[in-house]
Design an enzyme around this catalytic site. Structure first.
Site, mmCIF file in Angstrom:
data_model
loop_
_atom_site.group_PDB
_atom_site.id
_atom_site.type_symbol
_atom_site.label_atom_id
_atom_site.label_comp_id
_atom_site.label_asym_id
_atom_site.label_seq_id
_atom_site.Cartn_x
_atom_site.Cartn_y
_atom_site.Cartn_z
ATOM 1 N N GLU A 1 0.864 -1.183 0.000
ATOM 2 C CA GLU A 1 0.000 0.000 0.000
ATOM 3 C C GLU A 1 0.895 1.226 0.000
ATOM 4 O O GLU A 1 1.719 1.400 0.894
ATOM 5 C CB GLU A 1 -0.848 0.054 1.270
ATOM 6 C CG GLU A 1 -2.142 -0.716 1.192
ATOM 7 C CD GLU A 1 -2.926 -0.593 2.486
ATOM 8 O OE1 GLU A 1 -3.689 -1.517 2.772
ATOM 9 O OE2 GLU A 1 -2.750 0.401 3.221
ATOM 10 N N ASP B 1 -6.155 9.402 10.103
ATOM 11 C CA ASP B 1 -4.847 8.896 10.495
ATOM 12 C C ASP B 1 -4.378 9.456 11.825
ATOM 13 O O ASP B 1 -4.658 10.605 12.164
ATOM 14 C CB ASP B 1 -3.814 9.238 9.415
ATOM 15 C CG ASP B 1 -3.963 8.337 8.209
ATOM 16 O OD1 ASP B 1 -3.815 7.114 8.391
ATOM 17 O OD2 ASP B 1 -4.256 8.838 7.114
#
Lengths: 409, 270
Positions: B49, B60
């Site tokens: 990824e 995040d």
């Protein structure tokens, strides 16, 4: 004015957002999967309570007896005389409990939170007015309250930080990114995604994922509904123009929305031009940005060629935000509202003028609306009238003003 | 057929679990990204990824936020990242690459143009803030160039959404192991396991689990119930701690991943 035409027109504006939260191409629900179900739950609760007479009664009772509504529509005679054109009316949201329009929405959302069984509320704040309003209602309802605020804004709005702490809220400084309102919003979303079971996120403006832009608008339209009635009752006419400052845009949509169907009413949203929209140092996405996706909705943004959100600038913390509510984006494209900007310096001058001429210290955010009205009024006839949303009081800004003018308090 | 399906099919035959490794493109400097990607593969990574840095990474935690900030210091853009993938493909035609990030950089690049430019290079896209409700048109562009749309599922995703998401997804499904942000530490294997059973009742797609997998122990526990584990913040932390010394950073990342990979192999053969 033909009532039927007006009703039809207003219907056009009442038809947004659609059931997926879209205002034309704007709005929507662009969030991480974890928040999709909580947002659906919020939407369901709101749909239930917005037509629930008991909820509405409690909301309007609080607005009357806790906030002090209706707020006056005040004829500003000295400014009218000075500017030499249209009559100037100020919708006095600064007289609300806590000193700004923000409380209208926080009461509504906190009542929703209570009915949804949430025990903890979180909020983001820029100027601190929404943080104070959230801390206030949390204190009154006995809810835990955490407010996220950019470290930069904590510096420039220290009186409001202390107010929030006095009210029992935890103020969390946000040091990521540009350390202002947008970063506070990111941090509040991160908190919400982590504590979603017991936490209600009170968003302070008409942005964010659906249904927030609609919920906040609906709670804030009390401003425009009152102003419209007051004008008709006291002067037997509608205003010719409306002026409000636009950061996220909640005070503006609150004033504008009930008038959108009134064809003869010109409507102006005033963005923060900072050092000037051609300098890049501003917070005026509708004037100089382009559409993109941020904070759960598609709207006009201040962004780089590569799609990164860029740092904004405004003398006013409450307008220092790179996005704007999706309904404003739509109203711009529809051509119903004209979006303009004024600079820091113009706002500062209007701050002083309003203070000296009317004995009203306006918030720096509000001063942007005053500065534009100063340009608009002389272009209009003396029989015409302008309503300006005096969205908040400026006590919170005196440290900023003093610093700019080199005065030690 | 996409590299993602090929890779999962091959692992299934061998009864192995997939290790998916995440790195933020451009962190700590754009010149390192391609060599980091090759190092991930050498350490046993099955799928990569590649994080597309964004100024406002709202899902995040601090580790990946800071990685985005480092990458954006050098203006790492989507165009740059496509070039990095092109460079990576010179030496690696097989490892599936999934771009993970937020919608705005793609939207500004132009979804259609992005799909065209990513064709043959990129195998899947995870757009954190693009739920199925908002992506019908966008997905069409990816489908036309055989890029898989990989969706997240969360503990709050109920069965009707699981069905809806499964219908739109391809490649694999990414289960977010807890309510929270990347890099937090709240993984509860019991609840992951029961949610995965629910998801498996409606889809044949491989299930990856991410968020909170930091070491061999948690990876092995998750691999017992999932088809793949995603390791992100743990890798990015090692890169951050050694940003002035890339050889050491790569050595530590490899050592972490080799430990996890062998734990996965053991879990797979149980």
């Amino acid at each position: 004015m033909g009532t039927n035409v007006k009703d039809k027109e207003q219907g056009h504006f009442n038809a947004v957002p659609d059931n997926r939260g879209h205002f034309g191409p704007y709005g929507g629900r662009f969030v991480a999967e974890t928040l999709m179900t909580p947002l659906a739950e919020l939407e369901a609760a709101y749909e239930e309570y917005k037509v629930d007479p008991a909820f509405q009664a409690e909301f309007y009772n609080d607005l009357a007896h806790y906030v002090g509504r209706p707020s006056p529509l005040y004829f500003a005679e000295r400014l009218t005389e000075l500017w030499g054109g249209a009559r100037i009316f100020l919708k006095r949201e600064d007289l609300n409990h806590t000193g700004a329009h923000k409380i209208n929405n926080t009461i509504g959302q906190a009542l929703l939170a209570k009915r949804m069984g949430k025990t903890r509320i979180i909020a983001e704040t820029g100027a601190g007015q929404h943080g104070v309003a959230s801390a206030t209602i949390a204190a009154r309802l006995g809810l835990e309250c955490v407010v996220y605020m950019g470290a930069e804004d904590i510096q420039r709005q220290s009186p409001n930080v202390y107010r929030m702490r006095l009210l029992g809220a935890t103020v969390v400084p946000v040091t990521s990114g540009s350390r202002t309102l947008k970063d506070a919003l990111n941090e509040a979303l991160r908190d919400w995604v982590t504590n979603v079971d017991d936490t209600f996120y009170i968003i302070g403006t008409v942005a964010g994922p659906h249904p927030y832009p609609q919920i906040v608008r609906d709670f804030q339209t009390v401003i425009g509904k009152e102003a419209r009635e007051q004008m008709l009752e006291q002067y037997n006419t509608l205003p010719d123009a409306l002026v409000a400052c636009v950061g996220g845009g909640s005070n503006a949509i609150g004033l504008f929305h009930p008038f959108l169907g009134d064809e003869g009413v010109a409507i102006y949203g005033v963005e923060a031009g900072g050092h000037g929209v051609d300098t890049g140092m501003h917070s005026a996405p509708l004037s100089a940005g382009k559409p993109g996706v941020l904070h759960g909705n598609r709207t006009y943004l201040m962004e780089s060629e590569a799609g990164q959100i860029i740092e904004t600038h405004s003398i006013s913390a409450g307008l220092d935000y790179p996005g704007v509510g999706p309904e404003h984006a739509w109203l711009k494209d529809e051509g119903r509202v004209q979006y303009v900007s004024v600079t820091d310096d113009e706002a500062l001058a209007a701050f002083h003028l309003t203070t000296r001429k009317e004995g009203i210290i306006p918030a720096l955010e509000t001063s942007h609306a005053m500065a534009f009205a100063e340009k608009l009024a002389p272009t209009m006839a003396k029989e015409q009238s302008i309503i300006i949303n005096l969205s908040g009081r400026g006590d919170k800004d005196i440290n900023t003003i003093a610093r700019i003018e080199g005065i030690e308090l | 057929m996409s590299r993602i399906k090929t890779r999962f099919d091959a692992l299934k035959v061998k009864n192995e679990k997939a290790l998916i490794s995440y790195v933020t493109a451009g962190d700590p400097h754009p010149k390192h990204t391609v060599s980091i990607m090759h190092a991930l593969v050498e350490a046993g990574t099955d799928l990569i990824e590649v994080g597309v840095p964004f100024s406002d990474p709202m899902a995040d935690g601090p580790v990946i936020q800071k990685a985005c900030e480092r990458a954006l210091k050098y203006d790492t853009s989507l165009a740059d990242i496509l070039q990095m993938v092109k460079d990576f493909r010179k030496n690696d035609q097989d490892t599936p690459i999934i771009l993970m990030g937020y919608q705005n950089p793609i939207e500004i690049y132009g979804v259609e143009r992005f799909a065209e430019d990513a064709k043959g290079l990129v195998d899947g896209v995870i757009t954190v803030d693009l739920p199925p409700e908002e992506c019908a048109e966008i997905n069409q562009f990816y489908r036309e160039v055989d890029i898989d749309s990989i969706f997240l599922m969360a503990p709050t995703t109920d069965i009707s959404r699981i069905r809806r998401i499964s219908e739109m997804a391809s490649g694999f499904l990414y289960y977010v192991s807890f309510k929270g942000i990347t890099g937090a530490n709240s993984l509860d294997i019991g609840s992951v396991s029961s949610k995965l059973s629910e998801i498996r009742s409606v889809t044949e797609l491989p299930l990856a689990v991410g968020f909170g997998i930091k070491d061999a122990e948690t990876a092995a526990a998750v691999a017992a119930v999932a088809d793949a584990v995603v390791v992100g913040s743990a890798i990015v932390s090692l890169i951050a701690a050694n940003q002035e010394d890339m050889p050491t950073a790569l050595k530590e990342v490899k050592s972490l991943l080799q430990g996890i990979k062998s734990a996965l192999d053991n879990a797979g053969s149980i």
